[in-house]
Design a protein around this motif. Sequence first.
Motif, PDB file in Angstrom:
ATOM      1  N   LYS A  12      -8.748   3.724  19.368  1.00  0.00           N
ATOM      2  CA  LYS A  12      -7.489   4.106  20.004  1.00  0.00           C
ATOM      3  C   LYS A  12      -6.940   2.852  20.680  1.00  0.00           C
ATOM      4  CE  LYS A  12      -7.846   8.148  22.360  1.00  0.00           C
ATOM      5  NZ  LYS A  12      -8.457   9.280  23.066  1.00  0.00           N
ATOM      6  N   LYS A  27       4.156   5.864  23.222  1.00  0.00           N
ATOM      7  CA  LYS A  27       3.511   5.932  21.913  1.00  0.00           C
ATOM      8  C   LYS A  27       2.136   5.314  22.014  1.00  0.00           C
ATOM      9  CE  LYS A  27       4.816   1.700  19.462  1.00  0.00           C
ATOM     10  NZ  LYS A  27       5.388   1.183  18.227  1.00  0.00           N
ATOM     11  N   ALA A  47       1.142   7.949  17.321  1.00  0.00           N
ATOM     12  CA  ALA A  47       1.444   9.188  18.041  1.00  0.00           C
ATOM     13  C   ALA A  47       2.631   8.857  18.935  1.00  0.00           C
ATOM     14  CB  ALA A  47       0.237   9.639  18.851  1.00  0.00           C
ATOM     15  N   LYS A  52       2.491  14.065  21.975  1.00  0.00           N
ATOM     16  CA  LYS A  52       1.564  13.595  20.932  1.00  0.00           C
ATOM     17  C   LYS A  52       0.490  12.675  21.520  1.00  0.00           C
ATOM     18  CE  LYS A  52       3.716  15.769  17.741  1.00  0.00           C
ATOM     19  NZ  LYS A  52       3.947  17.048  18.380  1.00  0.00           N
ATOM     20  N   GLU A  55      -1.946  14.904  23.137  1.00  0.00           N
ATOM     21  CA  GLU A  55      -2.749  15.571  22.111  1.00  0.00           C
ATOM     22  C   GLU A  55      -3.842  14.630  21.587  1.00  0.00           C
ATOM     23  OE1 GLU A  55      -1.923  18.064  17.989  1.00  0.00           O
ATOM     24  OE2 GLU A  55      -0.230  17.329  19.158  1.00  0.00           O
ATOM     25  N   LEU A  56      -3.505  13.363  21.371  1.00  0.00           N
ATOM     26  CA  LEU A  56      -4.479  12.372  20.915  1.00  0.00           C
ATOM     27  C   LEU A  56      -5.552  12.128  21.973  1.00  0.00           C
ATOM     28  CD1 LEU A  56      -5.444  10.233  18.878  1.00  0.00           C
ATOM     29  CD2 LEU A  56      -3.814   8.643  19.917  1.00  0.00           C
ATOM     30  N   VAL A  67      -5.097  14.729  10.503  1.00  0.00           N
ATOM     31  CA  VAL A  67      -3.759  14.393  10.979  1.00  0.00           C
ATOM     32  C   VAL A  67      -2.722  14.815   9.943  1.00  0.00           C
ATOM     33  CG1 VAL A  67      -4.475  12.498  12.469  1.00  0.00           C
ATOM     34  CG2 VAL A  67      -3.926  12.016  10.126  1.00  0.00           C
ATOM     35  N   PHE A  69       1.144  13.984   9.013  1.00  0.00           N
ATOM     36  CA  PHE A  69       2.011  12.861   9.343  1.00  0.00           C
ATOM     37  C   PHE A  69       3.147  12.707   8.345  1.00  0.00           C
ATOM     38  CE2 PHE A  69      -1.251  11.351   6.530  1.00  0.00           C
ATOM     39  CZ  PHE A  69      -0.663  10.413   5.718  1.00  0.00           C
ATOM     40  N   GLN A  85       3.720   8.261  11.151  1.00  0.00           N
ATOM     41  CA  GLN A  85       3.942   8.967  12.413  1.00  0.00           C
ATOM     42  C   GLN A  85       3.355  10.375  12.325  1.00  0.00           C
ATOM     43  OE1 GLN A  85       8.094   8.873  13.405  1.00  0.00           O
ATOM     44  NE2 GLN A  85       8.038   6.704  13.935  1.00  0.00           N
ATOM     45  N   ILE A  86       2.395  10.652  13.204  1.00  0.00           N
ATOM     46  CA  ILE A  86       1.751  11.959  13.186  1.00  0.00           C
ATOM     47  C   ILE A  86       2.644  13.001  13.842  1.00  0.00           C
ATOM     48  CG2 ILE A  86      -0.565  10.965  13.167  1.00  0.00           C
ATOM     49  CD1 ILE A  86      -0.321  12.391  16.221  1.00  0.00           C
ATOM     50  N   TRP A  87       2.507  14.231  13.413  1.00  0.00           N
ATOM     51  CA  TRP A  87       3.180  15.331  14.090  1.00  0.00           C
ATOM     52  C   TRP A  87       2.203  16.430  14.460  1.00  0.00           C
ATOM     53  CZ3 TRP A  87       3.165  19.770  11.029  1.00  0.00           C
ATOM     54  CH2 TRP A  87       3.040  19.576   9.653  1.00  0.00           C
ATOM     55  N   ILE A  89      -2.355  16.843  15.271  1.00  0.00           N
ATOM     56  CA  ILE A  89      -3.753  16.418  15.200  1.00  0.00           C
ATOM     57  C   ILE A  89      -4.604  17.657  15.449  1.00  0.00           C
ATOM     58  CG2 ILE A  89      -5.547  14.907  16.107  1.00  0.00           C
ATOM     59  CD1 ILE A  89      -3.413  13.202  17.377  1.00  0.00           C
TER      60      ILE A  89
END
Length: 136
Positions: A12, A27, A47, A52, A55-56, A67, A69, A85-87, A89
């Motif tokens: 991360k 982000k 994220a 987001k 959430e991560l 994920v 995305f 870009q994730i939406w 997780i």
Amino acid sequence: MALELEGTLRQKLGVQQGTSARGQWAKQEFILEFPDGNFTSQACFTAFGQDKVAELDKYQVGDRIKVSFNIRGREYNGRWYTDLQIWRISPAGADAAPAAAPVQPAHVSAPPVSDIPAPTLDDMPADNPEADDLPF
């Protein structure tokens, strides 16, 4: 285009925050390691948005995640940049239905078993350095 990928959260990166004309934004990028044929690959996902990023934050390095995305591309000064870009997780396998045993049709029979024995080491050709034309 919406895609999904399961893998292991490997890293991360730090949260980036700022202010734009539309207000505050945040982000965080992360590295997902996933199977790719016989090997593993890694990709950097983004994220975007406070929700987001939060959430991560629920997941730790080493967790198996899934994920969802979108792929976004943009041009800047003649160069192209692509974002994943994730939406969503979720834990890996969280919404997967249990796999049922495969059903074989009644008319399919097992292949016949051969009476021919498998080759042994004695059946292999002898080493002959003169016949070896490989350069290595």
